[in-house]
Design an enzyme around this catalytic site. Structure first.
Site, PDB file in Angstrom:
ATOM      1  N   SER A  86       0.669  -1.674   0.061  1.00  9.99           N
ATOM      2  CA  SER A  86      -0.081   0.501   0.295  1.00  9.99           C
ATOM      3  C   SER A  86       0.820   1.614  -0.310  1.00  9.99           C
ATOM      4  CB  SER A  86      -0.960  -0.101   1.577  1.00  9.99           C
ATOM      5  OG  SER A  86       0.101   0.215   2.754  1.00  9.99           O
ATOM      6  N   ASP A 250      -6.316   7.760   8.677  1.00 11.79           N
ATOM      7  CA  ASP A 250      -5.534   5.999   9.749  1.00 11.79           C
ATOM      8  C   ASP A 250      -4.491   6.597  10.235  1.00 11.79           C
ATOM      9  OD1 ASP A 250      -3.712   5.962   8.218  1.00 11.79           O
ATOM     10  OD2 ASP A 250      -4.294   3.789   7.266  1.00 11.79           O
ATOM     11  N   HIS A 253      -0.674   4.956   7.747  1.00  6.02           N
ATOM     12  CA  HIS A 253      -0.382   5.072   6.423  1.00  6.02           C
ATOM     13  C   HIS A 253       0.330   6.502   7.178  1.00  6.02           C
ATOM     14  CE1 HIS A 253      -2.741   1.576   5.422  1.00  6.02           C
ATOM     15  NE2 HIS A 253      -1.809   1.561   5.239  1.00  6.02           N
TER      16      HIS A 253
END
Length: 330
Positions: A86, A250, A253
């Site tokens: 990611s 979040d 990240h």
């Protein structure tokens, strides 16, 4: 449901179970329960999402401007491919120009004056086990890229994949790319210690595992002909100093600012690997990650040795003082 969202439902329970394995073996069930409770807390703090990173592939040119979507017949000079998880996809970014691959492509275009084609095969939630499939997907669409950038490792940690095996899979992927003629730059596993959304002591457990992985990754990258960039050392100070700026919503990240910092640190290695760096002397990147090396067995033994010697010296001083006092009393 995205791969990332599904993974988040299981990784923290797995981490707490693995981290507490030794404690269970000695009957410390309380430690196991406590880490499980922390894992549940993390699942609540880090929200699930179905959002996909911005689509950013295309051809980038010097001077900025809109990206040209690539199709057969569109000319380019250098092909940059992005593999990994990611972080490599730019998860948490809101617009394409925030994505690390775009930042690298634009930076490389500015440095070289050439047209840079960007192709992203990274997948959110991927581990080192998925690198071979990502390279397969790239091979299907045409010749190998001139340069591959790989950012991988975080999900190997949270999935409890074996550290040495994960590094070996990364090395295998690099050798495959190098044999095809691609230069390879790897951002090694980041430092979980900066993620305050993970409570202690669970954070210390995953940090130790992540830094051990970074140590083995760096060795595998060098042995396979790639260039390792130790993200744990280079990113952690900024993330610790300004977490509200460097993390996405979040709290797990990177934010756009965090990705921009990572891209700035990767760009000199990327451009230099292609012989296109014109920005002055290459910044001195640590050949060996200090953070990762601190987690190796030899480093831990040295620390224990220093503690033992200090303790022994303190005991010796105390014994001498006691003996002198006894002599005075007599």
């Amino acid at each position: 449901m995205s791969i990332l969202a599904t993974r988040r439902r299981t990784i923290w329970a797995a981490l707490s179970t693995g981290a507490a394995g030794a404690a269970m073996g000695t009957g410390l069930w309380g430690a196991y329960s406590f880490l499980n409770a922390q894992a549940r807390q993390v699942r609540l703090v880090i929200p699930k999402t179905h959002d996909a990173p911005p689509v950013a592939d295309g051809v980038y040119v010097q001077g900025g401007g809109p990206v040209t979507r690539y199709s057969r017949g569109v000319e380019f000079d250098l092909h940059l491919a992005i593999f990994g998880d990611s972080t490599a996809t730019g998860y948490g970014c809101h617009i394409p120009d925030e994505v690390p691959g775009v930042l690298l492509a634009r930076g490389l275009a500015e440095e070289s004056g050439k047209r840079i084609r960007l192709s992203t095969k990274a997948i959110s939630g991927a581990t080192s086990k998925g690198l071979a499939a990502q390279i397969d997907a790239m091979s299907i669409i045409g010749p190998p890229p001139d340069l591959a950038v790989i950012m991988i490792g975080a999900n190997d940690v949270t999935s409890l994949n074996a550290v040495r095996a994960s590094a070996q899979r990364l090395g295998d992927a690099i050798r495959r790319l190098r044999m095809a003629g691609s230069a390879v730059v790897v951002g090694t596993c980041p430092d979980f210690g900066v993620i305050t959304a993970i409570p202690q002591p669970l954070r210390a457990v995953v940090r130790s595992r992540g830094l051990r992985l970074a140590h083995f990754q760096a060795a595998a990258v060098r042995a396979s002909g790639g260039v390792p960039v130790p993200l744990a050392d280079l990113l952690s100070p900024e993330f610790l100093q300004a977490p509200e700026e460097m993390f996405a919503d979040d709290h797990y990240h990177p934010s756009a600012a965090g990705y921009a910092l990572a891209a700035r640190l990767l760009l000199p290695a990327v451009a230099h690997a292609l012989g296109e760096w014109t920005g002055g002397p290459i910044p001195d990147l640590p050949w060996v990650s200090a953070a990762a090396e601190s987690q190796t067995m030899s480093a831990r033994i040295r620390v224990l040795g220093r503690i033992w010697r200090r303790s022994a010296a303190e005991i010796g001083v105390a014994v001498n003082q006691h003996s002198e006092q006894e002599a005075v009393n007599v």
